[in-house]
Design a protein around this motif. Structure first.
Motif, PDB file in Angstrom:
ATOM      1  N   PHE A   1      -7.682   1.768  -4.854  1.00 21.74           N
ATOM      2  CA  PHE A   1      -6.784   0.612  -4.891  1.00 21.74           C
ATOM      3  C   PHE A   1      -7.085  -0.264  -3.686  1.00 21.74           C
TER       4      PHE A   1
ATOM      5  N   LEU B   1      -4.801   0.071 -14.010  1.00 17.01           N
ATOM      6  CA  LEU B   1      -3.352  -0.025 -13.922  1.00 17.01           C
ATOM      7  C   LEU B   1      -2.819  -0.881 -15.061  1.00 17.01           C
TER       8      LEU B   1
ATOM      9  N   ASP C   1     -12.311   0.849  -9.398  1.00 18.33           N
ATOM     10  CA  ASP C   1     -11.604   0.069  -8.382  1.00 18.33           C
ATOM     11  C   ASP C   1     -10.565  -0.838  -9.028  1.00 18.33           C
ATOM     12  N   VAL C   2      -9.365  -0.815  -8.482  1.00 16.83           N
ATOM     13  CA  VAL C   2      -8.246  -1.636  -8.949  1.00 16.83           C
ATOM     14  C   VAL C   2      -7.894  -2.600  -7.817  1.00 16.83           C
TER      15      VAL C   2
ATOM     16  N   LYS D   1       0.834  -1.201   0.000  1.00 13.77           N
ATOM     17  CA  LYS D   1       0.000   0.000   0.000  1.00 13.77           C
ATOM     18  C   LYS D   1       0.874   1.258   0.000  1.00 13.77           C
TER      19      LYS D   1
ATOM     20  N   LEU E   1       2.395   1.787  -3.472  1.00 11.55           N
ATOM     21  CA  LEU E   1       1.389   2.355  -4.371  1.00 11.55           C
ATOM     22  C   LEU E   1       1.171   3.833  -4.090  1.00 11.55           C
TER      23      LEU E   1
END
Length: 291
Positions: free
Chosen positions: A110, A267, A136-137, A68, A71
């Motif tokens: 994410f 992504l 949403d990824v 996290k 990212l």
């Protein structure tokens, strides 16, 4: 606040004074940081938070936190003007995103999924993001799908194929979206037997000059691209249950620094994956227009 990105001494003082609170339950939280753990915030003993009533909730692992954080830094570097928040609430649905980036007015959530989650629970959350107008990824990390390599036919110039054994969550995500994103730390030589798929993909991934050989690495399994490249649909009309056979041409891997993000699409794991996915989405749009 992002634990590893705060001013440590000032944050410790705020923690000791009881001035840090959980954005979910508004109870006091404490700041923890040290040589052995990544800096983070935690509830005090005995605290009752709504998150603890969520059957799918698990305390964040070191892998979850580090992915996290990677990212977060990557999005901030790619889009300096973007608003980026961790544990961001989605008021329309009551959800909370691991990371939410608002880029040119377009929200992208994410979700780093380390703990077990059922495919049905994922569908509910995925639908919630769609209802809220949020892209949403989902990135699955921790344990790779089991796989067997199927040698390609050199006579036809085909690359090797993979047979993936997929658990419920991975199978659901891949079937419903056509894309499966995986993440893992750089695989050391001693771990290559334990994580053979990640080691194999890492071996073929282009190196990033920015990262100098460090992780995390990302992989994309693109059934959507394969679907449009073959005359017979491999998965949409005949949904797979727990396995998928797909050409290595539709499995891409790269370091995070070499990935890119389109708020409207998601992504991209390297240039090849981006080209394949955009072409597949364009083909989808053509089919819908004709219909």
């Amino acid at each position: 606040m992002i634990g590893p990105r705060v001013e440590v001494e000032r944050t410790r003082a705020l923690s000791d004074a009881g001035e840090l609170r959980c954005p979910c339950c508004d109870e006091p939280v404490v700041f923890r940081a040290g040589a052995r753990v990544i800096a983070h915030f935690a509830h005090r003993a005995g605290a009752a938070c709504a998150l603890s009533d969520d059957p799918d909730y698990r305390p964040e692992s070191e892998l979850h936190l580090s992915t996290k954080l990677a990212l977060y830094d990557w999005v901030r570097a790619c889009f300096p003007e973007a608003e980026v928040m961790a544990e961001a609430p989605i008021p329309a649905t009551g959800q909370r995103a691991d990371l939410l980036a608002v880029i040119d007015g377009k929200p992208v959530a994410f979700e780093v999924q380390c703990s077990p989650l059922s495919g049905e629970a994922w569908r509910v959350r995925h639908a919630g993001y769609a209802k809220a107008g949020v892209r949403d990824v989902w990135i699955l990390t921790g344990q790779a799908p089991r796989f067997v390599m199927i040698p390609g036919s050199e006579r036809h110039g085909l690359p090797p194929s993979y047979r993936f054994q997929l658990r419920d969550l991975a199978a659901t995500v891949l079937h419903d979206t056509g894309e499966l994103l995986l993440s893992w730390p750089k695989v050391a030589a001693r771990d290559r037997r334990r994580e053979p798929l990640f080691a194999q993909l890492q071996k073929g991934a282009p190196a990033s000059a920015n990262e100098k050989g460090t992780g995390p690495f990302f992989a994309a399994i693109s059934a959507l691209s394969a679907y449009h490249a073959r005359p017979a649909p491999p998965w949409r009309e005949r949904p797979f249950r727990d396995s998928l056979v797909i050409s290595g041409a539709y499995v891409a891997a790269s370091q995070l620094a070499a990935c890119s993000l389109d708020p409207a699409v998601g992504l991209f794991v390297g240039d090849r994956h981006e080209g394949q996915l955009r072409a597949a989405l364009a083909r989808d749009a053509e089919v819908e227009a004709v219909a």
